[in-house]
Write a protein that holds these residues in place. Structure first.
Motif, PDB file in Angstrom:
ATOM      1  N   SER A  23     -47.440  62.050 -23.832  1.00  0.00           N
ATOM      2  CA  SER A  23     -46.320  61.509 -24.592  1.00  0.00           C
ATOM      3  C   SER A  23     -45.502  60.531 -23.756  1.00  0.00           C
ATOM      4  O   SER A  23     -45.236  60.752 -22.575  1.00  0.00           O
ATOM      5  CB  SER A  23     -45.414  62.652 -25.058  1.00  0.00           C
ATOM      6  OG  SER A  23     -44.305  62.118 -25.745  1.00  0.00           O
ATOM      7  N   SER A  24     -45.108  59.459 -24.407  1.00  0.00           N
ATOM      8  CA  SER A  24     -44.212  58.494 -23.768  1.00  0.00           C
ATOM      9  C   SER A  24     -42.805  58.610 -24.347  1.00  0.00           C
ATOM     10  O   SER A  24     -41.973  57.732 -24.129  1.00  0.00           O
ATOM     11  CB  SER A  24     -44.758  57.081 -23.956  1.00  0.00           C
ATOM     12  OG  SER A  24     -44.850  56.783 -25.338  1.00  0.00           O
ATOM     13  N   ASN A  25     -42.551  59.699 -25.062  1.00  0.00           N
ATOM     14  CA  ASN A  25     -41.242  59.945 -25.666  1.00  0.00           C
ATOM     15  C   ASN A  25     -40.193  60.112 -24.570  1.00  0.00           C
ATOM     16  O   ASN A  25     -40.330  60.953 -23.684  1.00  0.00           O
ATOM     17  CB  ASN A  25     -41.315  61.204 -26.546  1.00  0.00           C
ATOM     18  CG  ASN A  25     -40.061  61.423 -27.356  1.00  0.00           C
ATOM     19  OD1 ASN A  25     -38.994  60.907 -27.050  1.00  0.00           O
ATOM     20  ND2 ASN A  25     -40.202  62.217 -28.411  1.00  0.00           N
ATOM     21  N   GLN A  26     -39.137  59.318 -24.637  1.00  0.00           N
ATOM     22  CA  GLN A  26     -38.078  59.347 -23.631  1.00  0.00           C
ATOM     23  C   GLN A  26     -37.205  60.597 -23.736  1.00  0.00           C
ATOM     24  O   GLN A  26     -36.464  60.916 -22.814  1.00  0.00           O
ATOM     25  CB  GLN A  26     -37.207  58.086 -23.757  1.00  0.00           C
ATOM     26  CG  GLN A  26     -37.959  56.799 -23.563  1.00  0.00           C
ATOM     27  CD  GLN A  26     -38.606  56.710 -22.203  1.00  0.00           C
ATOM     28  OE1 GLN A  26     -38.083  57.184 -21.213  1.00  0.00           O
ATOM     29  NE2 GLN A  26     -39.790  56.096 -22.146  1.00  0.00           N
ATOM     30  N   ASN A  27     -37.276  61.304 -24.870  1.00  0.00           N
ATOM     31  CA  ASN A  27     -36.464  62.505 -25.061  1.00  0.00           C
ATOM     32  C   ASN A  27     -37.035  63.728 -24.357  1.00  0.00           C
ATOM     33  O   ASN A  27     -36.376  64.761 -24.296  1.00  0.00           O
ATOM     34  CB  ASN A  27     -36.309  62.804 -26.559  1.00  0.00           C
ATOM     35  CG  ASN A  27     -35.515  61.727 -27.268  1.00  0.00           C
ATOM     36  OD1 ASN A  27     -34.626  61.123 -26.690  1.00  0.00           O
ATOM     37  ND2 ASN A  27     -35.863  61.469 -28.512  1.00  0.00           N
ATOM     38  N   ILE A  28     -38.261  63.627 -23.851  1.00  0.00           N
ATOM     39  CA  ILE A  28     -38.875  64.740 -23.123  1.00  0.00           C
ATOM     40  C   ILE A  28     -38.575  64.556 -21.642  1.00  0.00           C
ATOM     41  O   ILE A  28     -39.041  63.604 -21.021  1.00  0.00           O
ATOM     42  CB  ILE A  28     -40.399  64.793 -23.351  1.00  0.00           C
ATOM     43  CG1 ILE A  28     -40.705  64.962 -24.839  1.00  0.00           C
ATOM     44  CG2 ILE A  28     -41.014  65.922 -22.539  1.00  0.00           C
ATOM     45  CD1 ILE A  28     -42.171  64.882 -25.175  1.00  0.00           C
TER      46      ILE A  28
END
Length: 143
Positions: free
Chosen positions: A19-24
């Motif tokens: 994942s490239s999700n910044q929230n993780i």
């Protein structure tokens, strides 16, 4: 049950790694050795469960070992966090961790019950899909 739970674990680890999700937060993403261990134990459970469904020799013992390892580690992690953190856990975390310990204990008990029962022994002693027998009335036995 084992295949679904382990496949979900594989999907969760893969999501965290890819994942490239910044929230993780980076602290949640597993390191390479932790990811390999998690994927290895989950993969072992999936493969051994599939082999057990196919009645491969010794697969029920592999499946039982895989279930003990997979669910045992998950239960131990929750229990260790409960014991080591004590009162410093966030509100509401303690019941969830106890639920994880109980659920993983039940998963082990269900696997032991299912794999060590008399019906399981009969299932695993039955004819394997790639074997023919004269007693089963198959076309090969009638020739």
């Amino acid at each position: 049950m084992n295949i679904l739970v382990a496949a979900t674990s594989v999907a969760a680890v893969a999501f965290l790694l890819l994942s490239s999700n910044q929230n993780i937060p980076e602290s949640v993403k597993p390191g390479s050795s932790a990811a390999l261990f998690a994927l290895g134990t989950a993969g072992f459970l999936v493969v051994s469960s599939v082999l057990a469904l196919l009645r491969v020799k010794f697969s029920r013992w592999l499946m039982l070992a895989a279930a003990l390892i997979f669910f045992g580690i998950l239960g131990f992690q929750s229990l260790a966090l409960l014991v080591s953190s004590g009162a410093s856990l966030p509100a509401g975390a303690t019941p969830k961790l106890w639920a994880n310990v109980i659920r993983n204990t039940l998963e082990i008990a269900i696997n032991a019950w299912a794999l060590l029962s008399a019906k399981a022994s009969t299932f695993f002693m039955g004819n394997r899909p790639n074997q023919s027998s004269e007693a089963d009335g198959s076309a090969a036995a009638q020739l």
